[in-house]
Every structure is written in C-alpha cells, then in structure tokens.
Design a protein around this motif. Structure first.
Motif, mmCIF file in Angstrom:
data_model
loop_
_atom_site.group_PDB
_atom_site.id
_atom_site.type_symbol
_atom_site.label_atom_id
_atom_site.label_comp_id
_atom_site.label_asym_id
_atom_site.label_seq_id
_atom_site.Cartn_x
_atom_site.Cartn_y
_atom_site.Cartn_z
ATOM 1 N N ILE A 192 0.847 -1.186 0.000
ATOM 2 C CA ILE A 192 0.000 0.000 0.000
ATOM 3 C C ILE A 192 0.882 1.234 0.000
ATOM 4 O O ILE A 192 1.876 1.315 0.719
ATOM 5 C CB ILE A 192 -0.921 -0.008 1.235
ATOM 6 N N TYR B 91 -1.312 6.325 2.092
ATOM 7 C CA TYR B 91 -2.512 5.608 2.513
ATOM 8 C C TYR B 91 -2.237 4.839 3.801
ATOM 9 O O TYR B 91 -3.070 4.803 4.707
ATOM 10 C CB TYR B 91 -2.999 4.642 1.435
ATOM 11 N N TYR C 4 -6.832 -2.519 6.605
ATOM 12 C CA TYR C 4 -7.134 -2.161 5.215
ATOM 13 C C TYR C 4 -8.632 -2.313 4.936
ATOM 14 O O TYR C 4 -9.260 -1.417 4.376
ATOM 15 C CB TYR C 4 -6.311 -3.043 4.271
ATOM 16 N N ILE D 233 -11.322 0.513 3.761
ATOM 17 C CA ILE D 233 -12.097 0.399 2.529
ATOM 18 C C ILE D 233 -13.594 0.479 2.806
ATOM 19 O O ILE D 233 -14.345 1.091 2.058
ATOM 20 C CB ILE D 233 -11.764 -0.933 1.800
ATOM 21 N N MET E 295 -13.210 7.106 -2.991
ATOM 22 C CA MET E 295 -12.142 6.134 -2.802
ATOM 23 C C MET E 295 -11.120 6.200 -3.933
ATOM 24 O O MET E 295 -11.393 6.713 -5.005
ATOM 25 C CB MET E 295 -12.726 4.720 -2.747
ATOM 26 N N ASN E 296 -9.962 5.605 -3.666
ATOM 27 C CA ASN E 296 -8.964 5.413 -4.699
ATOM 28 C C ASN E 296 -9.588 4.563 -5.803
ATOM 29 O O ASN E 296 -10.275 3.585 -5.521
ATOM 30 C CB ASN E 296 -7.745 4.709 -4.094
ATOM 31 N N HIS F 189 -8.578 2.298 -7.603
ATOM 32 C CA HIS F 189 -8.221 0.879 -7.608
ATOM 33 C C HIS F 189 -9.039 0.079 -6.599
ATOM 34 O O HIS F 189 -9.051 -1.142 -6.643
ATOM 35 C CB HIS F 189 -6.736 0.711 -7.299
ATOM 36 N N TRP F 190 -9.689 0.751 -5.675
ATOM 37 C CA TRP F 190 -10.391 0.068 -4.605
ATOM 38 C C TRP F 190 -11.898 0.236 -4.681
ATOM 39 O O TRP F 190 -12.618 -0.408 -3.915
ATOM 40 C CB TRP F 190 -9.917 0.586 -3.256
#
Length: 108
Positions: A2, A6, A34, A38, A47-48, A50-51
């Motif tokens: 990560i 973050y 994590y 999330i 959110m990012n 990728h997530w």
C-alpha cells in the motif's frame, strides 16, 4: 504494498498504537486495517480508483448484453465479434498473432 501515504492515514485512523518508524514508512498495514479503511467510505466515488466497487466504474445493470466472452477463448470470440460487427478496418494487422487459441473457423 500500500502506498505509504494511505498506510499512514490507515494507521492513524484504525490502529491504537504504532511506532514512529512504522508511521514514517506507512507500513505494515494489516488486512483488517485495510478492510476497515475500505469499508469506512460512505461514498465509493471518494475512494482510490483501484479500490472502488466495479459497479461504480462500470454499471453492468445498465447495459443490455448480447454477448459474453471468456478469457480462455478470447481469440476466436474476438475474431467472431470483429467479423460480425464489421470492424476489421479498426483492428491492426497481426493483432491476434501472439494469442494461442482456436482458429476463427472453429469459433463460428
């Protein structure tokens, strides 16, 4: 791993204690920390990318699919679609040369 930024944020928000070295590095972040991070978002679009849930990026329920392909047979299925949609002019020569799969005729 990560991204350290973050990781630092996750540690500060979800961990009771951490060392100065852990905070500087931004890791290790546990799986539980994590997941807590999330699942803490009220709005997935914050959110990012990728997530975020896939349904935020693409809305599969808003598309009427008439074809679903499989990765294992991508070459013949792609060739079939290209032929039937008359897209040959948009596909570069040799596009499928490195894909080891069944022939175009077998897919029809």
């Amino acid at each position: 791993g990560i991204n350290a930024e973050y990781g630092r944020h996750i540690m500060k928000r979800f961990r009771g204690s951490f060392t100065a070295a852990e905070l500087e590095r931004g890791f290790p972040v546990s799986f539980e920390e994590y997941i807590s991070y999330i699942t803490s978002f009220q709005n997935p679009e914050e959110m990012n990318e990728h997530w975020i849930p896939a349904t935020t990026l693409c809305r599969p329920c808003h598309v009427t699919y008439d074809f679903i392909g499989k990765f294992e047979t991508q070459k013949p299925e792609s060739e079939y679609l290209i032929d039937n949609l008359e897209l040959e002019q948009y596909v570069p020569e040799g596009f499928f040369k490195d894909v080891d799969n069944r022939s175009r005729d077998e897919a029809k």
